[in-house]
Scaffold this motif. Structure first.
Motif, short mmCIF file in Angstrom:
data_model
loop_
_atom_site.label_atom_id
_atom_site.label_comp_id
_atom_site.label_asym_id
_atom_site.label_seq_id
_atom_site.Cartn_x
_atom_site.Cartn_y
_atom_site.Cartn_z
N ILE A 148 0.84 -1.20 0.00
CA ILE A 148 0.00 0.00 0.00
C ILE A 148 0.87 1.25 0.00
O ILE A 148 1.71 1.44 0.88
N ARG A 149 0.68 2.09 -1.01
CA ARG A 149 1.44 3.34 -1.08
C ARG A 149 0.71 4.42 -0.29
O ARG A 149 -0.43 4.77 -0.61
N ILE A 150 1.36 4.92 0.72
CA ILE A 150 0.75 5.92 1.61
C ILE A 150 1.50 7.23 1.49
O ILE A 150 2.73 7.27 1.61
N THR A 151 0.77 8.29 1.27
CA THR A 151 1.35 9.63 1.16
C THR A 151 0.84 10.50 2.30
O THR A 151 -0.38 10.61 2.50
N SER A 152 1.75 11.10 3.04
CA SER A 152 1.35 11.99 4.13
C SER A 152 0.82 13.29 3.56
O SER A 152 1.42 13.89 2.66
N GLN A 153 -0.32 13.73 4.10
CA GLN A 153 -0.91 15.01 3.72
C GLN A 153 -0.74 16.05 4.83
O GLN A 153 -1.38 17.09 4.82
N GLY A 154 0.14 15.74 5.79
CA GLY A 154 0.39 16.66 6.89
C GLY A 154 -0.55 16.43 8.06
O GLY A 154 -1.19 15.38 8.19
N ASP A 155 -0.63 17.42 8.91
CA ASP A 155 -1.48 17.34 10.09
C ASP A 155 -2.85 17.94 9.79
O ASP A 155 -3.00 18.84 8.97
N PHE A 156 -3.84 17.42 10.52
CA PHE A 156 -5.21 17.93 10.40
C PHE A 156 -5.66 18.29 11.80
O PHE A 156 -5.89 17.41 12.63
N ALA A 157 -5.74 19.57 12.08
CA ALA A 157 -6.04 20.04 13.43
C ALA A 157 -7.51 20.44 13.54
O ALA A 157 -8.06 21.08 12.64
N THR A 158 -8.14 20.04 14.62
CA THR A 158 -9.49 20.47 14.93
C THR A 158 -9.52 20.96 16.37
O THR A 158 -8.59 20.71 17.15
N SER A 159 -10.58 21.63 16.74
CA SER A 159 -10.71 22.11 18.11
C SER A 159 -10.88 20.96 19.09
O SER A 159 -10.80 21.16 20.30
N ALA A 160 -11.13 19.76 18.56
CA ALA A 160 -11.38 18.62 19.41
C ALA A 160 -10.26 17.59 19.36
O ALA A 160 -10.37 16.53 19.95
N GLY A 161 -9.17 17.88 18.66
CA GLY A 161 -8.07 16.93 18.59
C GLY A 161 -7.34 17.02 17.27
O GLY A 161 -7.83 17.60 16.30
N ASP A 162 -6.14 16.44 17.25
CA ASP A 162 -5.29 16.54 16.07
C ASP A 162 -5.11 15.17 15.42
O ASP A 162 -5.08 14.14 16.10
N TYR A 163 -4.94 15.19 14.10
CA TYR A 163 -4.84 13.97 13.31
C TYR A 163 -3.66 14.03 12.36
O TYR A 163 -3.21 15.11 11.97
N TYR A 164 -3.16 12.84 11.99
CA TYR A 164 -2.32 12.71 10.82
C TYR A 164 -3.25 12.43 9.64
O TYR A 164 -4.15 11.60 9.74
N GLU A 165 -3.03 13.11 8.53
CA GLU A 165 -3.84 12.87 7.34
C GLU A 165 -3.00 12.16 6.29
O GLU A 165 -1.86 12.54 6.02
N PHE A 166 -3.57 11.11 5.70
CA PHE A 166 -2.87 10.33 4.68
C PHE A 166 -3.76 10.14 3.46
O PHE A 166 -4.99 10.20 3.54
N GLU A 167 -3.11 9.88 2.33
CA GLU A 167 -3.82 9.55 1.12
C GLU A 167 -3.21 8.31 0.50
O GLU A 167 -1.98 8.13 0.51
N THR A 168 -4.06 7.43 -0.02
CA THR A 168 -3.63 6.24 -0.73
C THR A 168 -4.44 6.14 -2.02
O THR A 168 -5.28 6.99 -2.30
N ASP A 169 -4.20 5.07 -2.78
CA ASP A 169 -5.01 4.85 -3.98
C ASP A 169 -6.48 4.62 -3.61
O ASP A 169 -7.37 4.85 -4.43
#
Length: 277
Positions: free
Chosen positions: A58-79
């Motif tokens: 699985i090819r995974i590409t990081s899209q950076g961080d995704f911040a919300t007022s309720a918590g922070d996430y790592y964002e990724f994209e794949t096929d």
């Protein structure tokens, strides 16, 4: 895979996350997982969906961080789609699957068949699903891509601390099924940090809501209400809150009159007000 814009699925699911009980904890009991661990968690998640595919493929590409007022996430994209991994736990809590144009002629499932598919997915990927009192509170049908049917199913954990008052907690699952396939998934599990016993009654909250959105007093009880008691987050703090939805029909200009207000169920503060415009 031929991607198409996932706008409708994303809009529906994102709007669902912002509805009455959108709630996520920022507990300091956890230390954020690293991006490598988050990526491995995503590989495991995707491999569990396609047992014939190795996670290493699985090819995974990081899209950076995704911040919300309720918590922070790592964002990724794949096929396969777009995914968000919660930094506190490393769990995949959001999945948007790209739809394949080549399946445009695939037969739709019925609502019951789609619900069965969604529930099986939830049981497999949301570990607490069978251990909590998860209640199906909503199921919507709309038109998806290429004329296919899209069903949106929402489960919330419901508790009854006072036996006559239901509380929607911060544990919920939202799944979209389109064309007989899982199109989107949100699964959040959080620890309850506040008392579930309201000190502000529903009727008191209704009075505060009417005042907050500047409606005239309703001595005759003509307003229609659709109220819920929920755990929600405002300014990073968990609250037990009354979500008061008021329908006052049409005004003299033919516009809808009413709105929504969120009232803290412990101290009566107005946390949010949204009158109809």
């Amino acid at each position: 895979m031929n991607r198409i814009l996932k706008c409708m699925v994303v809009l529906i699911l994102l709007s669902s996350m912002a509805t009455l009980c959108y709630a996520q904890s920022q507990s300091s009991a956890y230390q954020d997982v690293g991006i490598a661990e988050a990526e491995e968690s995503l590989r495991t998640f995707l491999s569990s969906i396609d047992n014939e595919r190795s996670g290493a493929d699985i090819r995974i590409t990081s899209q950076g961080d995704f911040a919300t007022s309720a918590g922070d996430y790592y964002e990724f994209e794949t096929d396969e789609g777009n995914f968000k991994v919660y930094k506190k736990t490393g769990e995949v809590e959001s999945a948007w699957f790209y739809q394949d144009q080549t399946n445009s002629g695939k037969s739709d499932l019925s609502k019951d068949e789609s619900l069965k598919l969604a529930k099986e997915f939830a049981q497999e990927h949301y570990p607490a699903f069978d251990n909590l009192n998860m209640v199906l509170i909503d199921s919507e049908k709309s038109e998806g891509n290429n004329g296919r049917a899209r069903y949106l199913f929402k489960w919330y954990e419901v508790e009854n601390p006072l036996f006559d008052t239901e509380v929607y907690t911060s544990n919920y699952v939202i799944i979209a099924v389109e064309g007989g396939e899982i199109a989107g998934y949100i699964g959040v599990e959080r620890e309850t940090e506040v008392s579930l016993n309201p000190e502000i009654s529903e009727s008191e909250a209704m009075e505060k809501a009417v005042s907050a959105i500047s409606l005239p007093a309703d001595p005759d009880g003509n307003y229609e209400y659709d109220n819920k008691l929920c755990i929600s987050y405002f300014d990073g703090k968990q609250n037990l809150a009354w979500y008061i939805n008021i329908d006052n029909g049409m005004d003299s200009w033919g516009y809808a009159s009413g709105g929504q207000a969120v009232i803290d169920a412990h101290n009566g503060d107005v946390l949010l007000k949204n009158p109809y415009m």
